[in-house]
Design a protein around this motif. Structure first.
Motif, short mmCIF file in Angstrom:
data_model
loop_
_atom_site.label_atom_id
_atom_site.label_comp_id
_atom_site.label_asym_id
_atom_site.label_seq_id
_atom_site.Cartn_x
_atom_site.Cartn_y
_atom_site.Cartn_z
N TYR A 486 57.00 45.52 35.76
CA TYR A 486 58.01 45.80 35.64
C TYR A 486 58.11 46.99 35.29
CZ TYR A 486 59.22 40.71 36.41
OH TYR A 486 59.48 39.98 36.84
N GLY A 487 57.29 47.74 35.61
CA GLY A 487 57.56 49.97 35.28
C GLY A 487 56.32 49.77 33.85
N SER A 488 55.82 48.87 33.23
CA SER A 488 55.91 48.90 31.69
C SER A 488 54.40 50.14 31.77
CB SER A 488 56.06 48.23 31.25
OG SER A 488 57.23 46.51 30.94
N GLY A 489 53.64 49.68 32.71
CA GLY A 489 51.76 49.63 32.24
C GLY A 489 51.11 49.14 33.63
N HIS A 490 50.44 49.84 33.93
CA HIS A 490 49.55 49.00 34.76
C HIS A 490 48.91 47.56 33.95
CE1 HIS A 490 50.31 51.00 38.45
NE2 HIS A 490 50.52 52.28 38.01
N TYR A 491 48.38 47.98 33.32
CA TYR A 491 46.63 47.14 32.21
C TYR A 491 47.56 47.47 31.01
CZ TYR A 491 44.76 51.17 31.18
OH TYR A 491 44.81 52.07 30.38
N GLU A 492 48.60 47.79 30.00
CA GLU A 492 48.23 47.69 29.32
C GLU A 492 49.26 46.35 27.91
OE1 GLU A 492 48.43 52.55 30.24
OE2 GLU A 492 48.93 50.03 30.35
N ILE A 493 49.99 46.21 29.15
CA ILE A 493 51.24 44.71 28.73
C ILE A 493 49.75 43.59 28.60
CG2 ILE A 493 52.70 43.19 29.18
CD1 ILE A 493 53.82 45.84 27.54
N ALA A 494 49.42 43.36 30.09
CA ALA A 494 48.39 42.11 30.23
C ALA A 494 46.56 42.28 29.21
CB ALA A 494 47.73 42.62 31.57
N GLN A 495 46.71 43.57 28.34
CA GLN A 495 46.27 43.68 27.71
C GLN A 495 46.33 43.08 26.44
OE1 GLN A 495 44.01 47.36 27.89
NE2 GLN A 495 43.15 46.73 28.67
N PHE A 496 47.19 43.41 26.19
CA PHE A 496 48.36 42.70 25.04
C PHE A 496 48.55 41.29 25.23
CE2 PHE A 496 52.61 41.77 22.91
CZ PHE A 496 52.43 41.61 22.26
N LEU A 497 49.20 41.13 26.60
CA LEU A 497 49.00 39.04 26.07
C LEU A 497 48.83 38.29 26.06
CD1 LEU A 497 52.54 39.76 29.00
CD2 LEU A 497 52.46 38.57 26.59
N GLY A 506 50.56 36.34 36.62
CA GLY A 506 51.06 36.43 37.92
C GLY A 506 51.49 37.55 38.68
N VAL A 507 51.16 38.47 39.92
CA VAL A 507 50.86 39.63 39.94
C VAL A 507 51.47 39.22 41.73
CG1 VAL A 507 49.10 40.57 38.60
CG2 VAL A 507 48.44 39.28 40.48
N ALA A 508 51.70 40.07 41.73
CA ALA A 508 52.56 40.15 43.69
C ALA A 508 50.67 40.31 44.39
CB ALA A 508 53.32 41.38 43.57
N TYR A 509 50.46 41.36 44.52
CA TYR A 509 49.38 41.52 45.58
C TYR A 509 47.75 41.73 44.76
CZ TYR A 509 53.32 43.39 48.25
OH TYR A 509 54.51 42.87 49.27
N ALA A 510 47.39 41.32 45.66
CA ALA A 510 45.47 41.33 44.92
C ALA A 510 45.52 42.57 44.62
CB ALA A 510 45.12 40.81 46.36
N ASP A 511 45.70 44.24 45.33
CA ASP A 511 45.13 44.28 44.60
C ASP A 511 45.47 44.83 42.87
OD1 ASP A 511 47.93 45.40 45.23
OD2 ASP A 511 47.60 47.32 46.12
N GLU A 512 45.98 44.71 42.38
CA GLU A 512 47.45 44.38 41.18
C GLU A 512 45.92 43.99 40.71
OE1 GLU A 512 52.11 44.53 41.83
OE2 GLU A 512 50.88 43.01 41.58
N GLY A 513 45.88 42.41 41.00
CA GLY A 513 45.39 41.62 40.18
C GLY A 513 43.54 42.29 39.70
N LEU A 515 42.86 44.94 39.89
CA LEU A 515 42.60 46.23 39.09
C LEU A 515 42.85 45.90 37.12
CD1 LEU A 515 43.13 49.11 37.99
CD2 LEU A 515 45.28 48.33 37.20
N LEU A 516 43.61 44.60 36.72
CA LEU A 516 43.02 43.89 35.62
C LEU A 516 41.82 43.85 35.13
CD1 LEU A 516 46.35 41.58 35.84
CD2 LEU A 516 46.51 43.91 34.96
N ARG A 517 41.50 42.82 36.34
CA ARG A 517 40.00 42.32 36.17
C ARG A 517 38.99 43.70 36.04
NH1 ARG A 517 40.92 37.87 35.05
NH2 ARG A 517 40.96 35.63 36.31
N GLN A 518 39.94 44.74 36.76
CA GLN A 518 38.22 46.24 36.38
C GLN A 518 38.19 46.47 35.01
OE1 GLN A 518 39.47 48.26 40.01
NE2 GLN A 518 38.15 48.03 40.81
N THR A 523 41.81 36.25 32.01
CA THR A 523 42.66 35.15 31.99
C THR A 523 42.65 35.13 33.69
OG1 THR A 523 44.23 36.46 29.73
CG2 THR A 523 45.28 34.76 31.83
N PRO A 524 43.65 33.78 33.95
CA PRO A 524 43.59 33.28 35.11
C PRO A 524 44.40 34.44 35.70
CG PRO A 524 42.91 31.48 33.37
CD PRO A 524 43.18 32.33 32.72
N ILE A 525 44.60 34.23 37.20
CA ILE A 525 45.62 35.40 37.59
C ILE A 525 45.92 34.94 38.81
CG2 ILE A 525 46.52 37.56 38.01
CD1 ILE A 525 44.21 38.62 36.61
#
Length: 815
Positions: A486-497, A506-513, A515-518, A523-525
């Protein structure tokens, strides 16, 4: 602390193994990851909602921990460690903190209030340290646990203690008072922060005042809510005949001169700022300094070093693929340890570096060097930059695989940045204020744009805990981190969570997921908008697609061989009529699942309520739930395992918290994690996002003059406007000026005047007091509600947050 095991056991009326009774205990720890000196540490096994300290006992025994405070009898052991059994571990920790505090007859200053606690504590510590040895809470350790741990830092050399106390609910302050027993107090201000735990501001004021029930002096600003306070114990600050009487306040372009009368003596001080909040906070610290007989010259020396830099950890993007942790405003051993802990919780794939200055008011000797080398090795620091002359002696304490660079001054360090070759590193910037390390932060930040979005990690954690409190303990949580969280950051929030043990993303598109893997996310996505995505590519990155149509089933048949396995999530359309299988399509879906039972594994079945935030649509939600349950049960009949079911989002959790039939196996946290879009004022959610800009220029404008494009704004009076460093290309809707929305500066709401420009906008600051160029202004956040901004533009907060431009810096803060 300097106790033997038998001393602590005696306090708790406990027996311990005689072989260990003389073991020295100098530290208390509640987090197994941060035990530095195991043999001299007492580990306190606190129980949280999802983590139990007892679970780490075996691991810590292996590391060498000798003493544990526990509440579960089944963990009692003998041999290599001692165990003290208590009924309530938190209460035991607090009583032990009070026991330790009772050994000190020095002044203990308690600091509380709604706002400004941490900065007043820090500034007062700077003033008092000119004359005394001071012990204080690290950062904002002001909770029921934080105050206890802070009190245990009191050492025999200390001459004054300063401890802030924060509460969220009635009844909590009595616990802190009995533990801290402050002899003196400072009340900063009264506001609506954490108001959900109180019935009124008056109740909150008197609850906070309980901290000072046995204090001999309380310093506070005279205000409407203090009018009923009487007695010599209250040292009021006002411009009338009070103990601290402000005779004159002169505000200039870049400073404020305060003249006050204390005990029939006139004292004058120069403050290096003009905003009202900073001046009020500084005056509280000055008043306490005078009360404790600090000379005017020493107070002024301290004031000259005051600043408006944020007194909290900040994570921001740097140059050359680096990330910067900015903690450059103060330096002591405890705050360094906390900063390293924060660093340890960040990006695990980057090399770690630290920029560190000489310590103020501390002996730079072999003991310090050994402790620092132990810290840096534990937290995996690969590169160390020393600034100053006193710490240079640390070099021999590291082996050759750790790079150590030394500079005498900050300017010399900045001039030689290219020789340090920072690249793809996580850099902790930690130094004493006098070294001015903020110069490096500015120099090495990826974006020089003067608009920035603050993301408050502590508030995010609070909101997650508040939402979890409405769930059954066994209910799993999926955090939706689509659209860059929601505009907070591409991966930083996911790392904290992920560190908070969230079960799914949960992500909208594969490229978002991808990036998180990279970025190292394990965590399962779930990928929700799969469309005609490359299912084979998603499988390669361990991403789990949402499958919502028979056409997608056919595509999986083409891309995923029968001897391969793909994990999917089935989306049902139960009335939203967006993506999802209709009930009429379920028979064909079941046939496909049966045919592909060895290669297609269903991880979850889910749907989405159309009106979870609207009580008028409760009957519709109930119908959707009944349909969901019926169709999901039909699908599960043909599976030889049970997938997770989930239906509720953040609003649904609140709306149907009393109906366990809606929670199923998992729920989804979305924008509610950020304190937005959830209609429950009693839940205590906090605002996570604060969008700020800078005042670039101030102009005097005559009545009748026009401002911005198309003469869209007109001054109705002689006054001043401020031009701000933010515009519609940063995500501020161009038409915002048409509504009645105001920004916030210097404690005042100021109206927008004229059309929003591409890179700038203008506000009328005529009634905002003294505003100077370079000041921050809040667009929305803690003081200005994003819902009001969205309403003014006929949109929703989701659109505002996700529309903030990538050129706006994201700054992650943690007190």
């Amino acid at each position: 602390m300097n106790y033997r095991v038998h001393d602590i056991a005696k306090f708790f009326f406990s027996n311990v193994d005689k072989k260990l009774q003389n073991q020295l205990i100098q530290n208390v720890e509640i987090d197994s990851r941060h035990v530095l000196n195991p043999e001299t540490t007492m580990f306190v096994c606190l129980k949280g909602s999802h983590v139990d300290g007892h679970d780490f006992i075996e691991e810590l025994i292996q590391k060498g921990v000798k003493l544990f405070l526990i509440s579960e009898q089944k963990y009692l052991k003998t041999g290599d460690a001692c165990f003290i059994l208590v009924d309530d571990v938190l209460l035991a920790l607090q009583s032990f903190a009070n026991f330790h505090r009772s050994h000190f007859s020095i002044p203990i200053i308690g600091v509380t209030g709604s706002n400004g606690k941490t900065i007043v504590k820090e500034w007062l510590a700077i003033i008092l340290s000119k004359k005394y040895r001071v012990c204080k809470n690290p950062k904002s350790f002001n909770s029921q646990i934080g105050v206890a741990l802070s009190l245990l830092e009191l050492a025999i050399q200390d001459e004054i203690g300063i401890f802030e106390a924060g509460i969220s609910n009635a009844g909590e302050m009595n616990v802190l008072q009995k533990m801290m027993l402050p002899s003196h107090g400072i009340f900063t201000s009264l506001g609506d922060a954490h108001q959900s735990g109180f019935t009124s501001l008056e109740e909150k004021f008197y609850e906070k005042l309980n901290l000072f029930s046995d204090a001999e002096m309380v310093i506070l600003k005279e205000a409407e809510y203090t009018k009923n306070l009487q007695g010599k114990k209250y040292g009021f600050i006002s411009n009338t005949n009070t103990l601290f009487e402000i005779i004159e306040k002169k505000v200039y372009h870049d400073k404020t001169i305060i003249t006050l009368n204390y005990l029939a003596s006139v004292h004058q001080f120069n403050l290096p700022f003009v905003d009202e909040a900073s001046v009020d906070n500084a005056v509280l610290a000055i008043a306490a300094g005078l009360y404790f007989s600090v000379e005017n010259s020493l107070i002024q020396e301290a004031l000259d070093g005051f600043h408006n830099l944020p007194m909290r950890l900040e994570l921001k993007e740097g140059l050359r693929q680096c990330n910067l942790i900015n903690d450059s405003y103060s330096l002591d051993i405890k705050s360094l340890e906390l900063a390293l802990r924060f660093m340890d919780n960040q990006n695990q794939t980057q090399s770690r570096s630290i920029i560190l200055t000489d310590f103020p008011s501390i002996q730079h000797d072999e003991h310090l060097f050994k402790h620092l080398s132990h810290l840096f090795i534990k937290y995996g620091i690969a590169k160390i930059v020393i600034i100053g002359n006193l710490l240079k002696g640390i070099q021999p304490f590291f082996d050759s695989n750790i790079q150590v660079y030394t500079f005498s001054k900050t300017e010399q360090f900045i001039d030689n940045l290219t020789t340090l070759n920072f690249h793809n590193e996580l850099i902790l910037v930690k130094g004493a204020r006098t070294f001015g390390l903020e110069k490096f932060i500015y120099e090495y930040s990826a974006s020089q744009h003067e608009a920035f979005l603050e993301i408050d990690i502590k508030a995010l954690e609070n909101n997650i805990n508040k939402l979890k409190s409405k769930l059954d303990p066994n209910t799993k949580v999926m955090a939706i981190v689509k659209a860059a969280a929601y505009g907070s950051g591409h991966y930083e929030i996911a790392q904290f969570l992920e560190r908070k043990k969230i079960d799914y993303f949960g992500v909208a598109y594969a490229d978002e997921g991808i990036l998180l893997r990279q970025k190292g996310i394990q965590t399962p996505i779930l990928v929700m908008n799969t469309g005609k995505s490359d299912f084979a590519l998603m499988s390669e990155y361990r991403l789990e697609p949402e499958v919502y149509s028979l056409q997608q089933c056919n595509q999986i048949d083409k891309e995923i061989l029968e001897n391969e396995v793909i994990h999917i999530h089935i989306k049902l359309d139960t009335g939203m009529h967006r993506l999802g299988f209709l009930e009429s399509e379920i028979d064909q879906l079941i046939q496909w699942l049966v045919r592909r039972k060895n290669s297609v594994k269903v991880k979850s079945i889910f749907s989405h309520l159309a009106g979870s935030d609207d009580p008028k649509l409760d009957s519709v939600s109930i119908q959707q739930n009944e349909l969901f349950k019926r169709v999901a049960t039909t699908i599960m009949h043909v599976l030889d395992y049970k997938p997770w079911l989930h239906l509720l989002n953040s609003n649904g959790i609140i709306r149907f918290q009393s109906n366990v039939n809606f929670q199923y196996d998992m729920v989804r946290f979305g924008i509610g994690m950020y304190g937005v879009g959830v209609e429950d004022e009693h839940l205590g959610l906090e605002k996570v996002h604060t969008l700020k800009a800078k005042v670039l220029q101030i102009k005097s404008i005559k009545a009748g003059e026009y401002i911005s494009y198309n003469q869209s704004g007109k001054m109705n009076h002689d006054g001043k406007i401020a031009i701000l460093s933010i515009g519609y290309s940063d995500g501020i809707p161009r038409s915002l000026y048409k509504g009645d929305f105001h920004f916030f500066i210097n404690g005042k709401l100021v109206p927008i005047i004229g059309l929003i420009c591409m890179d700038f906008c203008m506000v009328d600051i005529s009634e905002a007091g003294v505003v100077i160029e370079g000041m921050d202004i809040e667009i929305f956040g803690k003081n200005v509600d994003i819902h009001g901004l969205a309403k003014s533009c006929d949109t929703i907060p989701y659109e505002i947050l996700t529309g903030i431009s990538t050129r706006v810096k994201r700054v992650f803060i943690q007190d």
